[in-house]
Design a protein around this motif. Structure first.
Motif, PDB file in Angstrom:
ATOM      1  N   TYR A 267      86.562  31.470  50.690  1.00 14.28           N
ATOM      2  CA  TYR A 267      87.825  30.760  50.855  1.00 14.28           C
ATOM      3  C   TYR A 267      88.734  31.104  49.675  1.00 14.28           C
ATOM      4  N   SER A 268      89.976  31.398  49.943  1.00 15.87           N
ATOM      5  CA  SER A 268      90.945  31.680  48.886  1.00 15.87           C
ATOM      6  C   SER A 268      92.333  31.279  49.372  1.00 15.87           C
ATOM      7  N   ALA A 269      93.223  31.062  48.403  1.00 11.94           N
ATOM      8  CA  ALA A 269      94.599  30.659  48.714  1.00 11.94           C
ATOM      9  C   ALA A 269      95.548  31.619  48.006  1.00 11.94           C
ATOM     10  N   PRO A 270      95.775  32.799  48.583  1.00 12.71           N
ATOM     11  CA  PRO A 270      96.603  33.805  47.896  1.00 12.71           C
ATOM     12  C   PRO A 270      98.092  33.467  47.887  1.00 12.71           C
ATOM     13  N   ALA A 271      98.531  32.600  48.757  1.00 16.66           N
ATOM     14  CA  ALA A 271      99.979  32.355  48.890  1.00 16.66           C
ATOM     15  C   ALA A 271     100.405  31.087  48.163  1.00 16.66           C
ATOM     16  N   ARG A 272      99.799  30.800  47.015  1.00 13.30           N
ATOM     17  CA  ARG A 272     100.188  29.658  46.184  1.00 13.30           C
ATOM     18  C   ARG A 272     100.114  28.339  46.955  1.00 13.30           C
ATOM     19  N   GLY A 273      99.005  28.151  47.611  1.00 16.70           N
ATOM     20  CA  GLY A 273      98.791  26.890  48.310  1.00 16.70           C
ATOM     21  C   GLY A 273      99.451  26.771  49.650  1.00 16.70           C
ATOM     22  N   LYS A 274     100.146  27.824  50.139  1.00 19.86           N
ATOM     23  CA  LYS A 274     100.803  27.745  51.434  1.00 19.86           C
ATOM     24  C   LYS A 274      99.924  28.283  52.555  1.00 19.86           C
ATOM     25  N   ALA A 275      98.961  29.138  52.228  1.00 18.08           N
ATOM     26  CA  ALA A 275      98.095  29.734  53.242  1.00 18.08           C
ATOM     27  C   ALA A 275      96.662  29.704  52.736  1.00 18.08           C
ATOM     28  N   LEU A 276      95.737  29.654  53.671  1.00 15.37           N
ATOM     29  CA  LEU A 276      94.308  29.661  53.382  1.00 15.37           C
ATOM     30  C   LEU A 276      93.690  30.893  54.030  1.00 15.37           C
ATOM     31  N   GLU A 277      93.049  31.705  53.238  1.00 19.05           N
ATOM     32  CA  GLU A 277      92.407  32.918  53.744  1.00 19.05           C
ATOM     33  C   GLU A 277      90.903  32.688  53.759  1.00 19.05           C
ATOM     34  N   ILE A 278      90.288  32.941  54.908  1.00 16.43           N
ATOM     35  CA  ILE A 278      88.850  32.707  55.089  1.00 16.43           C
ATOM     36  C   ILE A 278      88.222  33.995  55.586  1.00 16.43           C
ATOM     37  N   VAL A 279      87.211  34.458  54.910  1.00 16.35           N
ATOM     38  CA  VAL A 279      86.438  35.631  55.319  1.00 16.35           C
ATOM     39  C   VAL A 279      85.029  35.163  55.631  1.00 16.35           C
ATOM     40  N   THR A 280      84.613  35.346  56.878  1.00 12.54           N
ATOM     41  CA  THR A 280      83.331  34.835  57.353  1.00 12.54           C
ATOM     42  C   THR A 280      82.460  35.989  57.807  1.00 12.54           C
ATOM     43  N   PRO A 281      81.239  36.135  57.286  1.00 15.43           N
ATOM     44  CA  PRO A 281      80.346  37.203  57.751  1.00 15.43           C
ATOM     45  C   PRO A 281      79.862  36.925  59.173  1.00 15.43           C
ATOM     46  N   VAL A 282      79.737  38.000  59.959  1.00 17.89           N
ATOM     47  CA  VAL A 282      79.327  37.897  61.359  1.00 17.89           C
ATOM     48  C   VAL A 282      78.004  38.649  61.526  1.00 17.89           C
ATOM     49  N   TYR A 283      77.070  38.004  62.227  1.00 15.30           N
ATOM     50  CA  TYR A 283      75.751  38.593  62.433  1.00 15.30           C
ATOM     51  C   TYR A 283      75.436  38.602  63.927  1.00 15.30           C
ATOM     52  N   ARG A 284      74.510  39.442  64.293  1.00 15.75           N
ATOM     53  CA  ARG A 284      74.014  39.450  65.669  1.00 15.75           C
ATOM     54  C   ARG A 284      72.980  38.339  65.808  1.00 15.75           C
ATOM     55  N   GLY A 285      73.187  37.497  66.811  1.00 13.21           N
ATOM     56  CA  GLY A 285      72.224  36.438  67.062  1.00 13.21           C
ATOM     57  C   GLY A 285      72.289  35.337  66.013  1.00 13.21           C
ATOM     58  N   VAL A 286      71.142  34.665  65.806  1.00 18.56           N
ATOM     59  CA  VAL A 286      71.060  33.561  64.865  1.00 18.56           C
ATOM     60  C   VAL A 286      71.023  34.111  63.448  1.00 18.56           C
ATOM     61  N   LEU A 287      71.622  33.361  62.497  1.00 17.97           N
ATOM     62  CA  LEU A 287      71.672  33.786  61.105  1.00 17.97           C
ATOM     63  C   LEU A 287      70.259  33.946  60.574  1.00 17.97           C
ATOM     64  N   PRO A 288      69.858  35.165  60.141  1.00 16.22           N
ATOM     65  CA  PRO A 288      68.509  35.375  59.594  1.00 16.22           C
ATOM     66  C   PRO A 288      68.319  34.571  58.315  1.00 16.22           C
ATOM     67  N   SER A 289      67.061  34.284  58.018  1.00 18.99           N
ATOM     68  CA  SER A 289      66.754  33.465  56.851  1.00 18.99           C
ATOM     69  C   SER A 289      66.600  34.282  55.587  1.00 18.99           C
ATOM     70  N   SER A 290      66.378  35.593  55.690  1.00 18.98           N
ATOM     71  CA  SER A 290      66.161  36.427  54.510  1.00 18.98           C
ATOM     72  C   SER A 290      67.356  37.350  54.305  1.00 18.98           C
ATOM     73  N   VAL A 291      67.472  37.852  53.071  1.00 21.93           N
ATOM     74  CA  VAL A 291      68.564  38.770  52.750  1.00 21.93           C
ATOM     75  C   VAL A 291      68.409  40.069  53.530  1.00 21.93           C
ATOM     76  N   VAL A 292      67.182  40.575  53.608  1.00 22.05           N
ATOM     77  CA  VAL A 292      66.942  41.817  54.351  1.00 22.05           C
ATOM     78  C   VAL A 292      67.318  41.640  55.813  1.00 22.05           C
ATOM     79  N   GLY A 293      66.933  40.511  56.372  1.00 22.92           N
ATOM     80  CA  GLY A 293      67.281  40.266  57.774  1.00 22.92           C
ATOM     81  C   GLY A 293      68.775  40.150  57.973  1.00 22.92           C
ATOM     82  N   ARG A 294      69.506  39.513  57.038  1.00 23.72           N
ATOM     83  CA  ARG A 294      70.941  39.378  57.181  1.00 23.72           C
ATOM     84  C   ARG A 294      71.638  40.732  57.079  1.00 23.72           C
ATOM     85  N   ARG A 295      71.127  41.601  56.180  1.00 23.27           N
ATOM     86  CA  ARG A 295      71.731  42.927  56.081  1.00 23.27           C
ATOM     87  C   ARG A 295      71.516  43.731  57.365  1.00 23.27           C
TER      88      ARG A 295
END
Length: 854
Positions: A267-295
């Motif tokens: 989450y970040s607010a680059p526009a001085r509090g006027k806008a909210l920028e959200i970057v969300t990672p997307v995975y296939r299926g259910v979110l894996p529990s391990s780092v290797v699985g998420r990669r």
């Protein structure tokens, strides 16, 4: 501060007052007041006795003595005035001090009440609820978009644009400014600069291994693979928020790789509090529990740009003078957005929403100053004025004992918004939330407003048998179970009694209120164990469901209640969805109810009489009164067409009273003409449970002049057995009038036991063999009938076999020893004109087997 505390803080005005008894009066206008004078010597009479004291006279006092007396009097008067002046000043000072303290106490109390009212107000809870719903909607958008890209990681801009138009995302989410997908690529970097042409438009991610340039502008050999991101598809509300699809335009964002590995959004607010920028990672299926699985399952990043001000402005709609601050905080990251300007000393309430979000609602100032609080200022002014008046009275009257003024504080009006028993929103808060839900659904064509009306089955029986404490505990359990099955932003409210309502706001495409109703019924089916009330039992409820776009809350709840009525009429323990036909049925019932009221006023009813025969003498010994309605338009209506409605509306009471008086009057007339016959009249549960029913019976006996023993009151078995003890008490009271009591349709419900009959003052049992058992086995029916006849003989009860329709049934009854019978075979219901002929005639001759009976 309470009134008593305020009064205690005020000084007692009578302290230091001079008693009036025996003292001089130093005030103007007082009768009998005299100037103090110096002593006068007595004048002796000639006989040596004391003479009269002469009045003071300047002639008797030397000039020097007269001057000294006036000076003494002046000093005395000045001293007393000084004392009373000091007392008056002390009273004024004490009164002013008490007024100041009391005003400050009232101001503090008003501030506390104002803050408490704000925390319970619709403003504070409504703003937080609106923001919470908006965040949940945003999560729905992220989930649906992530699902789209997880299934279509190589979607073209055209495919993504078409999907966005299909979902109406820009219209449904006015705060959405940009939505796009950032693809993640891993491309080996060759030793030469040709990579610029082979992987065009891709820029390396922060933290990736990029080819290092040697001195002189030459590129060294790559030793690690390079990672690139590219905006492959996106849609913006305006050109100011969008970037062209392709390489070179995906801004390097710190922490992208760490978000890929952790699965946490940035989450970040680059526009001085006027806008909210959200970057969300997307995975296939259910979110894996391990780092290797998420990669391994990682697809890319969903990139959103939101305008929180749009959400906050919508939350503030209808709350003038309010402000709201939305903050997201997780770890070191923190963004905040504010809409509106909080007033100085404004009241506020913080609410933790979910996933790191928190909202603070700001209302009006709570006050706190004596000069800004109307009650406190009025108290201060009144206290100062009263203190001044008190000081003046003390100074003028001296010995008077003025009463301290009673200073009253006025509490701010307020209303509790939650039910005291269950803790759920009460009727006021529930209806307010329903109005907001209906308004939102009216503005958003993709949303529907729904209501589920819940009514607990047989709660009245629990209250009657187990008491109010058990009923209250049961209502609390119902509220808790309903809250478990609904979503967090749905509302479960208690309208009163055993009626609950669930408010559901859902997307038009995904509305499944029938599934929710089924889950509610299943949750209520779990066994209930009440404290100190024996074994557990299963709870059931009837639910009416209505959803759609409604103009008003009344329309929504009306349709839900109509569906509830249909569910209860269909047998309870079920849910029913509203349909338009229900309105027609209810309107028809309303018309019939109005016509029934007119029928009572105009006496549109009449009675038919069905004979009861003695099988031994073959003569009619009694008559059963049966009511009919001569409807002006529909003709003659049987009891099944209107009696149930009359019982539900309470109209059965005046109808039953008329029926009782009419039947007694006719039976008394037949007795006078030499046709003595008993008369039987049906009595409903509503009549029997009325305190005035015994009076109705007594009045019918007195007005008609009938012998009380000729009147038999027929009570349904279910009415008697529902509360055996209460029914026994009421029937005993009626039995004292000399009338006879019969249980109608005995054995049809399977309620009564052999031991129960001895507790009720009965004279006869009416048994219809056709309704004894749902079994088709005639032998079993005959066995039950013979058992009832045996029980009747054991308890000295007359048994009347009803529903006799064939000669075979009559033959069987006589073989069992039955003495009284009634049915279509023996005689159908007849008008009043034919009764005397029936009483004079013998039992009709049998058609087949009557002569062969023993």
């Amino acid at each position: 501060m309470s009134d008593s505390e305020t009064a205690q803080n005020d000084p007692e005005p009578e302290r230091g007052a001079v008693p009036s008894a025996g003292g001089p009066i130093d005030g103007p206008g007082e009768q009998g007041a005299q100037e103090p004078v110096p002593s006068v010597p007595e004048v002796q009479s000639s006989d040596g006795g004391a003479g009269l004291i002469l009045p003071p006279s300047a002639d008797l006092i030397p000039p020097s003595s007269q001057k000294d007396g006036h000076a003494s009097f002046k000093r005395l008067l000045d001293g007393r005035n000084a004392v009373w002046t000091a007392v008056a000043v002390l009273c004024v000072a004490a009164g002013v001090a008490g007024s100041v303290l009391g005003a400050h106490a009232v101001a503090r109390n008003d501030v506390a009440q104002t803050r408490q009212a704000f925390h319970l107000s619709v403003t504070a809870t409504g703003i937080a609820s609106s923001v919470k719903v908006a965040l949940q909607h945003e999560e729905d958008l992220v989930e649906s978009s992530s699902t789209f890209f997880a299934g279509n990681p190589k979607a073209t801009p055209g495919e993504f644009s078409g999907w966005m138009r299909w979902t109406h995302a820009l219209r449904r989410y006015p705060e959405l400014q940009k939505l796009g997908f950032v693809s993640y690529l891993r491309t080996p970097e060759p030793a030469s600069t040709a990579v610029a042409s082979t992987v065009r438009g891709l820029r390396p991610l922060a933290g990736s291994s990029a080819p290092a340039k040697a001195s002189g502008g030459r590129t060294g050999s790559a030793v690690k693979p390079s990672y690139y991101c590219s905006a492959v598809a996106q849609l913006s509300r305006s050109s100011a928020h969008g970037l062209a699809v392709g390489g070179g335009h995906c801004t390097v964002t710190p922490g992208l790789l760490s978000s890929r590995d952790s699965g946490v959004s940035i989450y970040s607010a680059p526009a001085r509090g006027k806008a909210l920028e959200i970057v969300t990672p997307v995975y296939r299926g259910v979110l894996p529990s391990s780092v290797v699985g998420r990669r391994a399952a990682f697809v890319g990043w969903l990139h959103e740009v939101l305008a929180p001000g749009v959400v906050l402005q919508a939350a503030l709609h209808g709350h003038p003078g309010s402000a709201v601050r939305l903050r997201y905080r997780t770890g070191p990251a923190s963004v905040a957005f504010t809409e509106g300007t909080p007033q100085r000393d404004a009241q506020s309430m913080a609410t933790n929403l979910q996933n790191g979000w928190a909202v603070r609602s700001f209302g009006g100032p709570a006050g706190g100053s004596v000069f800004t609080d109307g009650d406190a200022l009025a108290l201060l002014i009144a206290g100062i004025v009263l203190s001044a008046l008190l000081g003046l009275l003390v100074f003028v009257l001296g010995t008077a004992r003025p009463q301290a003024p009673v200073l009253e504080t006025r509490e701010l009006p307020g209303e509790d918004l939650y039910d005291a028993l269950t803790g759920l929103p009460n009727r006021t808060l529930t209806l307010d939330r329903a109005e907001r839900m209906v308004a939102r659904a009216g503005r958003d064509s993709g949303m529907l407003a729904g209501a589920l009306f819940v009514d607990i089955d047989r709660l009245k029986e629990v209250n009657e048998k187990l008491g109010q404490a058990a009923s209250d505990q049961l209502l609390r359990i119902v509220g808790e179970r309903l809250e478990v099955v609904v979503r967090a932003h749905d509302t479960v409210g208690r309208l009163g009694g055993d009626e609950f309502v669930v408010l559901v706001e859902s997307a038009a495409r995904g509305v499944r209120l029938d599934s929710l109703a089924q889950r509610m019924i299943e949750a209520l089916h779990q066994p209930v164990e009440l404290d100190d009330f024996g074994p557990s039992f299963v709870l059931t409820a009837s639910i009416g469901v209505a959803f759609g776009r409604y103009a008003t809350v009344d329309d929504l709840l009306r349709d839900a209640h109509l569906a509830l009525t249909s569910a209860k009429a269909a047998g309870k323990d079920r849910y029913t969805l509203f349909n338009a036909n229900m309105r027609t049925i209810i309107e028809g019932r309303a018309v019939l109810e109005a016509e029934l009221n007119i029928a009572i006023q105009e006496t549109q009813f009449f009675l038919l009489y069905q004979p009861i025969y003695d099988l031994g003498t073959r003569r009619a010994v009694g008559l059963q009164a049966l009511i009919r309605w001569q409807h002006p338009a529909q003709g003659v209506l049987a009891p099944g067409d209107f009696i149930q409605l009359a019982e539900e509306t309470g109209l059965i009471v005046p109808i039953g009273r008329w029926m009782l008086e009419e039947a007694c009057t006719r039976a008394a007339a037949w007795n006078v003409t030499g046709h003595p016959a008993g008369i039987s009249v049906k009595v409903s549960a509503a009549q029997l449970n009325r305190d005035g029913f015994a009076t109705d019976v007594q009045r019918a006996l007195q007005q008609s002049g009938i012998e009380p023993s000729l009147l038999t009151l027929e009570i349904a078995e279910s009415t008697v057995m529902r509360d055996l003890q209460a029914a026994a008490q009421r029937l005993a009271q009626i039995k004292q009038l000399g009338v006879r009591i019969a249980i109608d349709d005995f054995g049809s419900e399977g309620y009564a036991h052999h031991s129960d009959l001895g507790q009720v003052p009965l004279d006869s049992l009416r048994v219809d063999r056709n309704s004894l058992s749902p079994s088709e086995d005639e032998a079993y029916r005959s066995w039950l009938l013979e058992a009832i006849l045996t029980v009747g003989r054991e308890h000295s009860l007359t048994v009347i076999a009803t529903g006799v329709e064939t000669d075979e049934q009559l033959s069987t009854l006589r073989a069992m020893g039955a003495t009284l019978a009634q049915g279509a075979l023996l005689g159908k219901p007849a008008p009043v004109e034919a009764v005397e002929g029936i009483l004079d005639a013998d039992l009709p001759a049998p058609r087949a087997t009557f002569t062969s009976l023993p």
